[in-house]
Design a protein around this motif. Sequence first.
Motif, PDB file in Angstrom:
ATOM      1  N   TRP A 136      -1.135  -1.890  12.438  1.00 42.55           N
ATOM      2  CA  TRP A 136      -0.886  -3.038  11.561  1.00 42.55           C
ATOM      3  C   TRP A 136      -2.186  -3.763  11.252  1.00 42.55           C
ATOM      4  CZ3 TRP A 136       4.057  -6.085  13.450  1.00 42.55           C
ATOM      5  CH2 TRP A 136       5.199  -5.334  13.101  1.00 42.55           C
ATOM      6  N   PRO A 137      -2.372  -4.239  10.043  1.00 41.96           N
ATOM      7  CA  PRO A 137      -1.467  -4.048   8.901  1.00 41.96           C
ATOM      8  C   PRO A 137      -1.557  -2.602   8.404  1.00 41.96           C
ATOM      9  CG  PRO A 137      -3.442  -5.245   8.239  1.00 41.96           C
ATOM     10  CD  PRO A 137      -3.535  -5.069   9.710  1.00 41.96           C
ATOM     11  N   GLY A 138      -0.413  -2.053   7.973  1.00 42.97           N
ATOM     12  CA  GLY A 138      -0.429  -0.682   7.504  1.00 42.97           C
ATOM     13  C   GLY A 138       0.961  -0.106   7.310  1.00 42.97           C
ATOM     14  N   PRO A 139       1.016   1.192   7.001  1.00 38.74           N
ATOM     15  CA  PRO A 139       2.283   1.821   6.606  1.00 38.74           C
ATOM     16  C   PRO A 139       3.171   2.215   7.790  1.00 38.74           C
ATOM     17  CG  PRO A 139       0.490   3.388   6.366  1.00 38.74           C
ATOM     18  CD  PRO A 139      -0.139   2.090   6.804  1.00 38.74           C
ATOM     19  N   LEU A 140       3.466   1.255   8.634  1.00 36.46           N
ATOM     20  CA  LEU A 140       4.293   1.511   9.812  1.00 36.46           C
ATOM     21  C   LEU A 140       5.333   0.407   9.979  1.00 36.46           C
ATOM     22  CD1 LEU A 140       4.721   3.206  12.421  1.00 36.46           C
ATOM     23  CD2 LEU A 140       3.265   1.529  13.577  1.00 36.46           C
ATOM     24  N   THR A 141       6.592   0.809  10.110  1.00 36.25           N
ATOM     25  CA  THR A 141       7.677  -0.142  10.362  1.00 36.25           C
ATOM     26  C   THR A 141       8.153   0.045  11.794  1.00 36.25           C
ATOM     27  OG1 THR A 141       8.389  -0.175   8.058  1.00 36.25           O
ATOM     28  CG2 THR A 141      10.042  -0.779   9.699  1.00 36.25           C
ATOM     29  N   LEU A 142       8.240  -1.068  12.522  1.00 39.49           N
ATOM     30  CA  LEU A 142       8.658  -0.999  13.918  1.00 39.49           C
ATOM     31  C   LEU A 142      10.028  -1.640  14.077  1.00 39.49           C
ATOM     32  CD1 LEU A 142       5.178  -1.926  15.449  1.00 39.49           C
ATOM     33  CD2 LEU A 142       6.257   0.349  15.324  1.00 39.49           C
ATOM     34  N   VAL A 143      10.944  -0.895  14.675  1.00 37.49           N
ATOM     35  CA  VAL A 143      12.311  -1.391  14.879  1.00 37.49           C
ATOM     36  C   VAL A 143      12.403  -2.015  16.266  1.00 37.49           C
ATOM     37  CG1 VAL A 143      14.742  -0.720  15.094  1.00 37.49           C
ATOM     38  CG2 VAL A 143      13.322   0.292  13.283  1.00 37.49           C
ATOM     39  N   VAL A 144      12.822  -3.298  16.269  1.00 36.25           N
ATOM     40  CA  VAL A 144      12.974  -4.037  17.531  1.00 36.25           C
ATOM     41  C   VAL A 144      14.315  -4.778  17.508  1.00 36.25           C
ATOM     42  CG1 VAL A 144      10.482  -4.340  17.864  1.00 36.25           C
ATOM     43  CG2 VAL A 144      11.769  -6.049  16.558  1.00 36.25           C
ATOM     44  N   LYS A 145      14.711  -5.359  18.628  1.00 32.25           N
ATOM     45  CA  LYS A 145      15.951  -6.147  18.668  1.00 32.25           C
ATOM     46  C   LYS A 145      15.787  -7.397  17.807  1.00 32.25           C
ATOM     47  CE  LYS A 145      18.449  -3.993  21.871  1.00 32.25           C
ATOM     48  NZ  LYS A 145      19.652  -3.271  21.432  1.00 32.25           N
ATOM     49  N   LYS A 146      16.783  -7.731  17.018  1.00 32.31           N
ATOM     50  CA  LYS A 146      16.638  -8.856  16.095  1.00 32.31           C
ATOM     51  C   LYS A 146      17.072 -10.183  16.703  1.00 32.31           C
ATOM     52  CE  LYS A 146      20.099  -9.788  12.705  1.00 32.31           C
ATOM     53  NZ  LYS A 146      20.728 -10.896  13.361  1.00 32.31           N
ATOM     54  N   PRO A 169       2.374  -5.372   5.954  1.00 32.07           N
ATOM     55  CA  PRO A 169       1.708  -4.547   4.948  1.00 32.07           C
ATOM     56  C   PRO A 169       0.224  -4.859   4.835  1.00 32.07           C
ATOM     57  CG  PRO A 169       3.100  -6.197   3.904  1.00 32.07           C
ATOM     58  CD  PRO A 169       3.272  -6.374   5.380  1.00 32.07           C
ATOM     59  N   ALA A 170      -0.549  -3.875   4.380  1.00 27.92           N
ATOM     60  CA  ALA A 170      -2.005  -4.039   4.313  1.00 27.92           C
ATOM     61  C   ALA A 170      -2.490  -4.488   2.940  1.00 27.92           C
ATOM     62  CB  ALA A 170      -2.689  -2.726   4.688  1.00 27.92           C
ATOM     63  N   HIS A 171      -1.642  -4.399   1.927  1.00 25.12           N
ATOM     64  CA  HIS A 171      -2.106  -4.730   0.581  1.00 25.12           C
ATOM     65  C   HIS A 171      -2.567  -6.192   0.532  1.00 25.12           C
ATOM     66  CE1 HIS A 171      -2.393  -5.219  -3.702  1.00 25.12           C
ATOM     67  NE2 HIS A 171      -2.101  -3.939  -3.883  1.00 25.12           N
ATOM     68  N   PRO A 172      -3.826  -6.444   0.117  1.00 26.79           N
ATOM     69  CA  PRO A 172      -4.349  -7.816   0.188  1.00 26.79           C
ATOM     70  C   PRO A 172      -3.544  -8.822  -0.631  1.00 26.79           C
ATOM     71  CG  PRO A 172      -5.892  -6.331  -0.944  1.00 26.79           C
ATOM     72  CD  PRO A 172      -4.832  -5.467  -0.352  1.00 26.79           C
ATOM     73  N   MET A 173      -3.024  -8.432  -1.787  1.00 26.21           N
ATOM     74  CA  MET A 173      -2.247  -9.394  -2.590  1.00 26.21           C
ATOM     75  C   MET A 173      -0.949  -9.764  -1.884  1.00 26.21           C
ATOM     76  SD  MET A 173      -2.777  -7.934  -6.427  1.00 26.21           S
ATOM     77  CE  MET A 173      -2.012  -9.235  -7.386  1.00 26.21           C
ATOM     78  N   THR A 174      -0.348  -8.795  -1.237  1.00 28.37           N
ATOM     79  CA  THR A 174       0.919  -9.062  -0.547  1.00 28.37           C
ATOM     80  C   THR A 174       0.695  -9.906   0.699  1.00 28.37           C
ATOM     81  OG1 THR A 174       1.695  -6.978  -1.396  1.00 28.37           O
ATOM     82  CG2 THR A 174       2.988  -7.953   0.355  1.00 28.37           C
ATOM     83  N   GLN A 175      -0.433  -9.649   1.359  1.00 27.67           N
ATOM     84  CA  GLN A 175      -0.752 -10.492   2.518  1.00 27.67           C
ATOM     85  C   GLN A 175      -0.935 -11.935   2.078  1.00 27.67           C
ATOM     86  OE1 GLN A 175      -4.006  -9.044   4.819  1.00 27.67           O
ATOM     87  NE2 GLN A 175      -2.730  -7.470   5.779  1.00 27.67           N
ATOM     88  N   GLN A 176      -1.612 -12.104   0.960  1.00 31.29           N
ATOM     89  CA  GLN A 176      -1.825 -13.465   0.466  1.00 31.29           C
ATOM     90  C   GLN A 176      -0.503 -14.102   0.039  1.00 31.29           C
ATOM     91  OE1 GLN A 176      -4.923 -13.676  -2.504  1.00 31.29           O
ATOM     92  NE2 GLN A 176      -4.685 -15.910  -2.605  1.00 31.29           N
ATOM     93  N   LEU A 177       0.332 -13.310  -0.603  1.00 27.15           N
ATOM     94  CA  LEU A 177       1.653 -13.805  -1.006  1.00 27.15           C
ATOM     95  C   LEU A 177       2.464 -14.251   0.221  1.00 27.15           C
ATOM     96  CD1 LEU A 177       4.043 -14.115  -3.050  1.00 27.15           C
ATOM     97  CD2 LEU A 177       4.578 -11.722  -2.573  1.00 27.15           C
ATOM     98  N   LEU A 178       2.455 -13.419   1.249  1.00 24.88           N
ATOM     99  CA  LEU A 178       3.208 -13.746   2.463  1.00 24.88           C
ATOM    100  C   LEU A 178       2.704 -15.042   3.084  1.00 24.88           C
ATOM    101  CD1 LEU A 178       3.444 -10.139   3.910  1.00 24.88           C
ATOM    102  CD2 LEU A 178       5.431 -11.639   3.574  1.00 24.88           C
ATOM    103  N   GLU A 205       0.824  -1.210   0.000  1.00 25.58           N
ATOM    104  CA  GLU A 205       0.000   0.000   0.000  1.00 25.58           C
ATOM    105  C   GLU A 205       0.862   1.266   0.000  1.00 25.58           C
ATOM    106  OE1 GLU A 205       0.632  -1.996   2.353  1.00 25.58           O
ATOM    107  OE2 GLU A 205       0.471  -1.120   4.363  1.00 25.58           O
ATOM    108  N   THR A 206       2.145   1.150   0.383  1.00 28.86           N
ATOM    109  CA  THR A 206       2.999   2.354   0.424  1.00 28.86           C
ATOM    110  C   THR A 206       3.664   2.573  -0.926  1.00 28.86           C
ATOM    111  OG1 THR A 206       4.875   1.066   1.295  1.00 28.86           O
ATOM    112  CG2 THR A 206       3.413   2.157   2.906  1.00 28.86           C
ATOM    113  N   VAL A 207       4.632   1.709  -1.255  1.00 27.54           N
ATOM    114  CA  VAL A 207       5.326   1.755  -2.544  1.00 27.54           C
ATOM    115  C   VAL A 207       5.619   0.303  -2.935  1.00 27.54           C
ATOM    116  CG1 VAL A 207       6.395   3.995  -2.013  1.00 27.54           C
ATOM    117  CG2 VAL A 207       7.672   1.897  -1.514  1.00 27.54           C
ATOM    118  N   TYR A 208       6.017   0.068  -4.168  1.00 28.13           N
ATOM    119  CA  TYR A 208       6.379  -1.296  -4.569  1.00 28.13           C
ATOM    120  C   TYR A 208       7.704  -1.700  -3.911  1.00 28.13           C
ATOM    121  CZ  TYR A 208       2.640  -2.292  -7.815  1.00 28.13           C
ATOM    122  OH  TYR A 208       1.406  -2.579  -8.342  1.00 28.13           O
ATOM    123  N   GLY A 209       7.808  -2.998  -3.596  1.00 32.55           N
ATOM    124  CA  GLY A 209       9.013  -3.509  -2.966  1.00 32.55           C
ATOM    125  C   GLY A 209       9.742  -4.490  -3.873  1.00 32.55           C
TER     126      GLY A 209
END
Length: 320
Positions: free
Chosen positions: A84-94, A114-123, A24-28
Motif C-alpha cells: 500500500w498504496p497499490g493494487p491490493l485489497t485486503l479483506v478484514v472483519k468489518k 489506491p496509489a493514484h495521486p489524484m485519488t489520494q488527494q480526493l480521499l 492505478e488499476t481501473v476507474y471506479g
Amino acid sequence: MIGKNIQKAAELIQKGEVIGIPTETVYGLAGNALNAQVVAKIFAIKKRPTFDPLIVHISDLRQVELLSKPRLPESFYILARHFWPGPLTLVVKKSDLIPDIVTSGLDTVGIRMPAHPMTQQLLRLCGLPLAAPSANPFGYISPVTAEHVARQLGDQIPYILDGGRCQIGLESTIVDCTVTPVRILRKGGISVEKIAEALGYSPEVQTHSTDNPKAPGMLSSHYAPRKKLILTDKENVFEQYKYDAHVAFIRYQAPKERPFEQRILTTDNSDAQAAMNLFYYLRELDELPNIHLIIAEKAPNHGLGPAINDRLQRAASEIL
Ligand code: TXA
Ligand code: MG
C-alpha cells in the motif's frame, strides 16, 4: 462531464453524489462508503446484484482501524506495509461503521489504499472512505480511461475525474486476511509470487467461486466483451483465421505480421505492459464494427500472466 477538478469531485462526494474516479488499476464508481443510500445508488447505476460486495478505498492507514474490528491480523500489516498504496485489497472483519449494503451482508470488508495521486488527494479532501466498484456496467470490461466511463455511465453521474490511462490496467489482487494462511480471492495487479515473498509462505489461491462465494464478483462470465472471444495457446488457431478480415487477434508478444486487426500486449516481454494494455485493447476491438470474433493468446503462467489469463478466461466464450 469529464474534468480534472479534484476540489469539485470532493464536494460532489460530500453532497452524496456518485462520481467516476481514476485509480492505478481501473476507474471506479465512487461514493461515500458510510452512507447506505449513496451505496445503493452505486449498485443501481452499475446494475450490480446486491450480493456482490464493494471495496472501500482509503488514504490513511488509521482509517482501517475505524472500519475494521480489532485486532487486525499480522498478515494485514505485512501486506499493507509491502503493497500500500497499490493494487491490493485486503479483506478484514468489518466494524459497524460500514453499512451492510457495502459488504452484501458479509461480516468482512475489502479495503484498499489506491496509489493514484489524484485519488489520494480526493480521499484526503473529502475526508471519507469511498466505496467504489469498477466503473463499468455489471459484467462488462472494466474501464481504463475516463472516456470509457463516460461512454457507458456518463449520463448517470455528474462528474468523472480524469486521471489519464490506468497504469496497472487490471483490478487489484484481493487477499482474505481473516484466515491463516491467507487466501487469494482474486488475482490482480500484484502477482501471487510477490504476495508469497512478502508473507514468507505461499498463500492459498481460491478464486474459483462460481455462483456463491466468498468473492461473489468472481462469477465465471465477467469482464466480457459483447463479441465472441476465443482464448487459446495454439498457433494453428491463429493460422486458421489469419486471412479472415472479420477476426481480430490479441497476441501476447511480437508475433508474425498480419494484414488485419491485431494487438500486441507487450513489445518487450513485460507482464506489466501486457496487463496495462489488456482491457484497453479488448474494448478497442469490441468496438470495431466489422470484427465478429476476437482470438486471444494466453499469457505465460507467471508474474501477472495468471491474472491476465483469468480475465481472458472470463471474457472467453470458448477456450481452445
Ligand atoms: O482495483 C480494484 O479493486 C477496482 C478499483 C476501482 O479499486 N475495484 C474493483 O471493484 O475491481 P469491483 O467491485 O469490480 O470488484 C470488487 C470485488 C467483488 O466483486 C468481490 O469479489 C470482492 O471484491 N470483495 C469485496 N468485498 C469483499 C469481501 N468482504 N469478501 C470477499 N470479497 C470481497
Ligand atoms: Mg468489477
